[in-house]
Design a protein around this motif. Structure first.
Motif, PDB file in Angstrom:
ATOM      1  N   MET A 108       7.598   3.031 -27.776  1.00 37.36           N
ATOM      2  CA  MET A 108       7.055   3.980 -26.652  1.00 37.36           C
ATOM      3  C   MET A 108       6.229   3.606 -25.825  1.00 37.36           C
ATOM      4  SD  MET A 108       4.540   7.034 -27.785  1.00 37.36           S
ATOM      5  CE  MET A 108       3.894   8.034 -26.561  1.00 37.36           C
ATOM      6  N   ASP A 109       6.569   4.137 -24.449  1.00 42.71           N
ATOM      7  CA  ASP A 109       5.885   3.555 -23.169  1.00 42.71           C
ATOM      8  C   ASP A 109       4.245   4.056 -23.161  1.00 42.71           C
ATOM      9  OD1 ASP A 109       5.309   6.261 -21.710  1.00 42.71           O
ATOM     10  OD2 ASP A 109       7.765   6.128 -21.776  1.00 42.71           O
ATOM     11  N   ILE A 110       3.457   3.237 -22.892  1.00 40.88           N
ATOM     12  CA  ILE A 110       2.069   3.409 -22.696  1.00 40.88           C
ATOM     13  C   ILE A 110       1.861   3.846 -21.392  1.00 40.88           C
ATOM     14  CG2 ILE A 110       1.249   1.250 -22.334  1.00 40.88           C
ATOM     15  CD1 ILE A 110      -0.898   1.817 -23.932  1.00 40.88           C
ATOM     16  N   LEU A 111       2.729   3.258 -20.382  1.00 44.72           N
ATOM     17  CA  LEU A 111       2.347   3.628 -18.932  1.00 44.72           C
ATOM     18  C   LEU A 111       3.724   3.887 -18.342  1.00 44.72           C
ATOM     19  CD1 LEU A 111       0.059   1.736 -16.639  1.00 44.72           C
ATOM     20  CD2 LEU A 111       2.436   2.057 -15.896  1.00 44.72           C
ATOM     21  N   ARG A 112       3.628   4.910 -17.506  1.00 42.86           N
ATOM     22  CA  ARG A 112       5.102   5.221 -16.771  1.00 42.86           C
ATOM     23  C   ARG A 112       4.651   5.822 -15.293  1.00 42.86           C
ATOM     24  NH1 ARG A 112       6.315   8.961 -19.578  1.00 42.86           N
ATOM     25  NH2 ARG A 112       6.645  10.934 -18.330  1.00 42.86           N
ATOM     26  N   THR A 113       5.622   5.347 -14.525  1.00 45.98           N
ATOM     27  CA  THR A 113       5.532   5.899 -13.070  1.00 45.98           C
ATOM     28  C   THR A 113       6.662   6.522 -12.706  1.00 45.98           C
ATOM     29  OG1 THR A 113       6.224   3.833 -11.657  1.00 45.98           O
ATOM     30  CG2 THR A 113       3.897   4.040 -12.348  1.00 45.98           C
ATOM     31  N   GLU A 114       6.708   7.472 -11.999  1.00 42.82           N
ATOM     32  CA  GLU A 114       8.093   8.242 -11.544  1.00 42.82           C
ATOM     33  C   GLU A 114       8.002   8.330  -9.898  1.00 42.82           C
ATOM     34  OE1 GLU A 114       8.016  12.046 -13.630  1.00 42.82           O
ATOM     35  OE2 GLU A 114       8.469  10.903 -15.563  1.00 42.82           O
ATOM     36  N   ASN A 115       9.070   7.716  -9.427  1.00 41.02           N
ATOM     37  CA  ASN A 115       8.981   7.798  -7.859  1.00 41.02           C
ATOM     38  C   ASN A 115       7.621   7.686  -7.109  1.00 41.02           C
ATOM     39  OD1 ASN A 115      11.731   8.418  -8.157  1.00 41.02           O
ATOM     40  ND2 ASN A 115      11.317  10.481  -8.565  1.00 41.02           N
ATOM     41  N   LEU A 116       6.973   6.565  -7.336  1.00 43.66           N
ATOM     42  CA  LEU A 116       5.665   6.287  -6.974  1.00 43.66           C
ATOM     43  C   LEU A 116       5.653   6.019  -5.428  1.00 43.66           C
ATOM     44  CD1 LEU A 116       2.734   6.972  -8.365  1.00 43.66           C
ATOM     45  CD2 LEU A 116       2.524   4.363  -8.567  1.00 43.66           C
ATOM     46  N   SER A 117       4.764   6.727  -4.553  1.00 42.05           N
ATOM     47  CA  SER A 117       5.033   6.413  -3.168  1.00 42.05           C
ATOM     48  C   SER A 117       3.640   6.222  -2.592  1.00 42.05           C
ATOM     49  CB  SER A 117       5.843   7.177  -2.251  1.00 42.05           C
ATOM     50  OG  SER A 117       7.171   7.063  -2.855  1.00 42.05           O
ATOM     51  N   LYS A 118       3.415   5.540  -1.850  1.00 44.77           N
ATOM     52  CA  LYS A 118       1.957   5.354  -1.258  1.00 44.77           C
ATOM     53  C   LYS A 118       2.113   4.997   0.334  1.00 44.77           C
ATOM     54  CE  LYS A 118      -2.601   5.664  -0.697  1.00 44.77           C
ATOM     55  NZ  LYS A 118      -3.310   6.863  -0.979  1.00 44.77           N
ATOM     56  N   ILE A 119       1.826   5.782   1.164  1.00 45.07           N
ATOM     57  CA  ILE A 119       2.070   5.957   2.663  1.00 45.07           C
ATOM     58  C   ILE A 119       0.617   5.394   3.282  1.00 45.07           C
ATOM     59  CG2 ILE A 119       2.972   6.589   4.986  1.00 45.07           C
ATOM     60  CD1 ILE A 119       4.827   8.161   2.782  1.00 45.07           C
ATOM     61  N   TYR A 120       0.644   4.376   4.020  1.00 46.37           N
ATOM     62  CA  TYR A 120      -0.741   4.464   4.935  1.00 46.37           C
ATOM     63  C   TYR A 120      -0.390   4.621   6.534  1.00 46.37           C
ATOM     64  CZ  TYR A 120      -2.878   2.119   0.872  1.00 46.37           C
ATOM     65  OH  TYR A 120      -3.479   1.880  -0.448  1.00 46.37           O
ATOM     66  N   GLY A 121      -1.207   5.309   6.931  1.00 47.51           N
ATOM     67  CA  GLY A 121      -1.190   5.388   8.712  1.00 47.51           C
ATOM     68  C   GLY A 121      -0.189   6.546   8.990  1.00 47.51           C
ATOM     69  N   VAL A 122      -0.017   6.650  10.280  1.00 51.80           N
ATOM     70  CA  VAL A 122       1.014   7.793  10.673  1.00 51.80           C
ATOM     71  C   VAL A 122       1.710   7.350  11.765  1.00 51.80           C
ATOM     72  CG1 VAL A 122      -0.565   9.773   9.829  1.00 51.80           C
ATOM     73  CG2 VAL A 122      -0.931   8.721  12.240  1.00 51.80           C
ATOM     74  N   GLY A 123       2.958   7.766  12.082  1.00 52.45           N
ATOM     75  CA  GLY A 123       3.722   7.476  13.346  1.00 52.45           C
ATOM     76  C   GLY A 123       4.190   6.015  13.258  1.00 52.45           C
ATOM     77  N   ASP A 124       4.050   5.281  14.335  1.00 48.36           N
ATOM     78  CA  ASP A 124       4.464   3.866  14.521  1.00 48.36           C
ATOM     79  C   ASP A 124       3.576   2.952  13.449  1.00 48.36           C
ATOM     80  OD1 ASP A 124       6.233   4.691  16.314  1.00 48.36           O
ATOM     81  OD2 ASP A 124       4.978   4.265  17.978  1.00 48.36           O
ATOM     82  N   LYS A 125       2.614   3.431  13.171  1.00 46.17           N
ATOM     83  CA  LYS A 125       1.652   2.751  12.332  1.00 46.17           C
ATOM     84  C   LYS A 125       1.746   3.097  10.745  1.00 46.17           C
ATOM     85  CE  LYS A 125      -1.926   1.807  15.751  1.00 46.17           C
ATOM     86  NZ  LYS A 125      -3.419   1.976  16.267  1.00 46.17           N
ATOM     87  N   LYS A 126       2.821   3.567  10.472  1.00 50.66           N
ATOM     88  CA  LYS A 126       2.901   4.188   9.175  1.00 50.66           C
ATOM     89  C   LYS A 126       3.385   2.897   8.267  1.00 50.66           C
ATOM     90  CE  LYS A 126       6.323   7.007   7.915  1.00 50.66           C
ATOM     91  NZ  LYS A 126       7.001   8.336   7.749  1.00 50.66           N
ATOM     92  N   VAL A 127       2.889   2.853   7.115  1.00 50.00           N
ATOM     93  CA  VAL A 127       3.403   1.682   6.181  1.00 50.00           C
ATOM     94  C   VAL A 127       3.685   2.225   5.054  1.00 50.00           C
ATOM     95  CG1 VAL A 127       2.697  -0.519   4.939  1.00 50.00           C
ATOM     96  CG2 VAL A 127       1.728  -0.164   7.315  1.00 50.00           C
ATOM     97  N   ASN A 128       4.882   1.997   4.257  1.00 49.95           N
ATOM     98  CA  ASN A 128       5.137   2.347   3.027  1.00 49.95           C
ATOM     99  C   ASN A 128       4.741   1.280   2.094  1.00 49.95           C
ATOM    100  OD1 ASN A 128       6.309   4.882   3.824  1.00 49.95           O
ATOM    101  ND2 ASN A 128       8.405   3.858   3.864  1.00 49.95           N
ATOM    102  N   ALA A 129       3.476   1.392   1.386  1.00 50.74           N
ATOM    103  CA  ALA A 129       3.192   0.358   0.742  1.00 50.74           C
ATOM    104  C   ALA A 129       3.900   0.416  -0.628  1.00 50.74           C
ATOM    105  CB  ALA A 129       1.388   0.385   0.320  1.00 50.74           C
TER     106      ALA A 129
END
Length: 230
Positions: free
Chosen positions: A1-22
């Motif tokens: 059994m999993d103890i930890l699970r992530t589903e389609n995890l996204s983190k975006i910093y900044g906006v526009g031209d400075k946007k980074v998909n971490a």
């Protein structure tokens, strides 16, 4: 059994031209008792992932489940309480309180909840860490390796089900790095804790049982490591 699970995890910093998909739609499962290392180049998203798993930061999109609980939907107060009791975090910079001695630094998560550590369990941890003679010392009286052992003790005091280690050997020499890795392995075996360790060092990563490689916010490799030849 999993103890930890992530589903389609996204983190975006900044906006526009400075946007980074971490993190970019990252999904993974980690089982109870696994020792997992996460490796990748600088800027790959591995530290961002650790902050998400530790409920220190929130994802832009996606879900994080720990033992079936969705921690990504918690407010700050709920996150702090859940984190103290269920997740131990070990930082590269130790993050010890300079005005507290070793005993109080280790006991801090429980003291914040108004709880006293069980004496027998406390001394078991102290003995494992080799800090018996350092309980009344302050962080500035300790070596880097000793400070990291105190940080490990603080992460263990609540017997959390998950330990997150962020470059735990990054500031240490090879001798102390080996000691810290052995302590993490021992904690993993004795307490059946799930350990997730971020590192940029492949040799350190290979001490785990499973190694994930992250590049540009995505898992590009997931390997089980055999220690038969060690």
């Amino acid at each position: 059994m999993d103890i930890l699970r992530t589903e389609n995890l996204s983190k975006i910093y900044g906006v526009g031209d400075k946007k980074v998909n971490a993190l970019d739609n990252l999904s993974l499962e980690i089982m109870k008792g696994e020792f997992v290392s996460i490796i990748g180049p600088s800027g790959s998203g591995k530290s961002t992932l650790l902050h998400m798993l530790g409920s220190v930061d929130r994802p832009t999109e996606g879900k994080i489940y720990i033992e079936g609980t969705d921690i990504s939907s918690m407010n700050e107060t709920e996150s702090a309480l859940f984190r103290r009791k269920n997740i131990g975090i070990i930082y590269q910079a130790y993050n010890l309180i300079p005005t507290l001695n070793v005993e109080k630094n280790i006991s801090l998560p429980m003291l914040l909840d108004g709880v006293k550590p069980d004496k027998e369990e406390f001394h078991k941890i102290i003995e494992m860490l080799g800090l018996n003679e350092r309980l009344n010392h302050f962080p500035n009286q300790l070596s880097g390796g000793q400070q990291q052992r105190v940080a490990i003790g603080r992460a263990l005091i609540y017997k959390p089900s998950i330990i997150l280690a962020d470059e735990p050997t990054g500031n240490l020499d090879s001798k102390n790095s080996k000691i810290i890795l052995e302590l993490l392995k021992r904690s993993n075996k004795e307490y059946n804790q799930t350990i997730i360790m971020i590192t940029h060092d492949e040799e350190v990563a290979l001490s785990a049982d499973r190694m994930l490689t992250i590049i540009d916010g995505k898992v590009v490799s997931d390997k089980v490591i055999s220690h038969e030849n060690y």
